[in-house]
Write a protein that holds these residues in place. Structure first.
Motif, PDB file in Angstrom:
ATOM      1  N   GLY A 267      16.092  26.632  59.322  1.00 50.81           N
ATOM      2  CA  GLY A 267      15.381  28.197  59.116  1.00 50.81           C
ATOM      3  C   GLY A 267      15.052  28.888  60.525  1.00 50.81           C
ATOM      4  N   SER A 268      14.949  27.849  61.568  1.00 53.69           N
ATOM      5  CA  SER A 268      14.257  28.354  62.828  1.00 53.69           C
ATOM      6  C   SER A 268      15.779  29.997  63.309  1.00 53.69           C
ATOM      7  CB  SER A 268      14.174  27.796  64.147  1.00 53.69           C
ATOM      8  OG  SER A 268      12.802  26.845  63.367  1.00 53.69           O
ATOM      9  N   TRP A 314       8.950  21.935  68.483  1.00 53.22           N
ATOM     10  CA  TRP A 314       8.529  23.594  68.575  1.00 53.22           C
ATOM     11  C   TRP A 314       9.589  24.102  69.635  1.00 53.22           C
ATOM     12  CZ3 TRP A 314       6.373  24.403  64.563  1.00 53.22           C
ATOM     13  CH2 TRP A 314       5.990  23.736  63.637  1.00 53.22           C
ATOM     14  N   LEU A 315       9.944  24.435  70.721  1.00 49.96           N
ATOM     15  CA  LEU A 315      10.292  24.339  70.837  1.00 49.96           C
ATOM     16  C   LEU A 315      11.834  24.465  71.429  1.00 49.96           C
ATOM     17  CD1 LEU A 315      10.390  25.954  74.577  1.00 49.96           C
ATOM     18  CD2 LEU A 315      10.720  24.023  75.478  1.00 49.96           C
ATOM     19  N   LEU A 317      12.538  24.673  68.083  1.00 52.40           N
ATOM     20  CA  LEU A 317      13.051  25.539  67.267  1.00 52.40           C
ATOM     21  C   LEU A 317      13.088  27.100  67.864  1.00 52.40           C
ATOM     22  CD1 LEU A 317       9.820  24.108  64.927  1.00 52.40           C
ATOM     23  CD2 LEU A 317      12.297  24.287  64.407  1.00 52.40           C
ATOM     24  N   ILE A 318      12.000  27.416  69.103  1.00 49.26           N
ATOM     25  CA  ILE A 318      11.441  28.373  69.236  1.00 49.26           C
ATOM     26  C   ILE A 318      13.755  29.345  69.730  1.00 49.26           C
ATOM     27  CG2 ILE A 318      11.146  30.301  71.678  1.00 49.26           C
ATOM     28  CD1 ILE A 318       8.215  28.244  70.946  1.00 49.26           C
ATOM     29  N   MET A 319      13.993  28.335  70.067  1.00 42.84           N
ATOM     30  CA  MET A 319      15.247  28.758  70.995  1.00 42.84           C
ATOM     31  C   MET A 319      16.238  28.699  70.126  1.00 42.84           C
ATOM     32  SD  MET A 319      15.358  28.283  74.489  1.00 42.84           S
ATOM     33  CE  MET A 319      13.351  28.853  74.199  1.00 42.84           C
ATOM     34  N   LEU A 320      16.361  28.345  69.462  1.00 45.48           N
ATOM     35  CA  LEU A 320      16.875  28.490  68.260  1.00 45.48           C
ATOM     36  C   LEU A 320      16.833  29.824  67.088  1.00 45.48           C
ATOM     37  CD1 LEU A 320      16.830  25.542  65.416  1.00 45.48           C
ATOM     38  CD2 LEU A 320      18.838  26.055  66.974  1.00 45.48           C
TER      39      LEU A 320
END
Length: 350
Positions: A267-268, A314-315, A317-320
């Motif tokens: 989803g990210s 969480w990091l 997910l941000i990179m994705l």
């Protein structure tokens, strides 16, 4: 305010494209639900990253070999009828998968065989569907917006589908995911049946299929701008496309999660892709897209490196998000430029 006054969705003023957009939006959510369920099913059954790769390969290899031939067919026949056939066969494939899983008869060789079938279906469906956009849009000025909206549609589904799929896998199992995907094809098939598509004037062709296939390759790779953009799309796909295949490994073995974690990861990436698609849909022309492609490719590469090196979920997910943004902007912008320069009778082959 009228639809044609809104830059972001101006292509929706075309009746046929509007039907296609709504029907395909529902169907694509089902497609992404099936994709996440399939990868999770394979890893649950085998606990093998190698078999994940083999299943992913099986779905792409038939597309790789058949797509050029499918492009010839897309240029020789009425695309509307062809799409009805490909979507109907894809629905049957999903029903077979659902029945096998829900009756607990599924085996890895069956998954591979059905994935080869789906790859063959996509080999015909993708070039036909992409070139069919020009048949639905009567005003050429709206083509770039329609292509960008196609990307928005795909990536909205890419955001919602994995999230829904992760929840459904945990709640009711993979079989229900495949069944929902099969039912979702009803929406796009219905939209195709409701269209009023004028018969496209087909060029009288004296050459055979193989001669036209050669003509397509000569045209594509003999024209430097087309060759350049396709090569870049191919490079990004080859180096980064396998990331999604290995997501179950990251979800379970690296982040110690389950199907919901897999849904978050997918989803990210979908969120970033959706942001990129909306950005492209809001552009009014193709001017400056070459520079956008360079920036998007850089964003994808940096995001991919950041994802594999990130120390926390969480990091990652941000990179994705950066990965998804970069990949979809690069590919969709390249598609917009290609569609704007390709001759109509060669559109399917390119």
């Amino acid at each position: 305010m009228k639809i044609q006054d809104i830059t972001l969705i101006r292509a929706l003023r075309h009746h046929n494209y509007r039907l296609f957009f709504y029907g395909q939006s529902i169907s694509l959510i089902g497609t992404w639900i099936q994709q996440i369920a399939l990868s999770w099913l394979v890893y649950r059954l085998t606990n093998s990253a190698l078999l994940l790769g083999i299943v992913g390969f099986s779905g792409q290899i038939s597309t790789f070999f058949l797509a050029p031939l499918a492009g010839v067919i897309a240029d020789r026949h009425h695309r509307h009828r062809l799409l009805l056939i490909t979507q109907s066969v894809a629905m049957i494939q999903a029903f077979i998968l659902a029945i096998l899983v829900m009756t607990h008869r599924i085996e890895i060789w069956q998954i591979i065989a059905l994935n080869v079938l789906l790859g063959a279906i996509n080999a015909f469906d993708i070039p036909i569907r992409q070139s069919f956009t020009s048949d639905m849009i009567s005003n050429h000025d709206d083509m770039s917006n329609a292509i960008a909206l196609n990307s928005s549609m795909v990536n909205a589904a890419r955001l919602l589908g994995p999230a829904i799929g992760g929840f459904l896998i945990a709640a009711v199992g993979e079989g229900m995911c495949f069944l929902l995907n099969a039912l979702s094809y009803i929406a796009v098939i219905s939209s195709l049946l409701l269209m009023r598509v004028p018969k496209r004037e087909l060029r009288v062709r004296k050459s055979n299929v193989w001669e036209e296939l050669k003509e397509g390759f000569d045209y594509t790779f003999g024209f430097m701008p087309i060759r350049t953009f396709l090569s870049l799309v191919g490079l990004v796909s080859m180096t980064g496309g396998g990331m999604q295949v290995l997501m179950p490994v990251f979800a379970q073995d690296i982040f110690h999660g389950g199907a919901r974690t897999l849904g978050l990861l997918m989803g990210s990436s979908g969120l970033g892709a959706l942001i990129g698609a909306v950005y492209l849909a809001n552009r009014k022309s193709v001017l400056g897209l070459s520079k956008v492609i360079i920036v998007a490719s850089f964003s994808f590469g940096c995001g991919l490196i950041g994802f594999v090196l990130a120390p926390s979920l969480w990091l990652s997910l941000i990179m994705l998000v950066f990965c998804g943004f970069g990949m979809i902007v690069q590919m969709s912008a390249s598609n917009v430029i290609l569609q704007s320069m390709v001759e109509e009778d060669k559109r399917g082959r390119v």
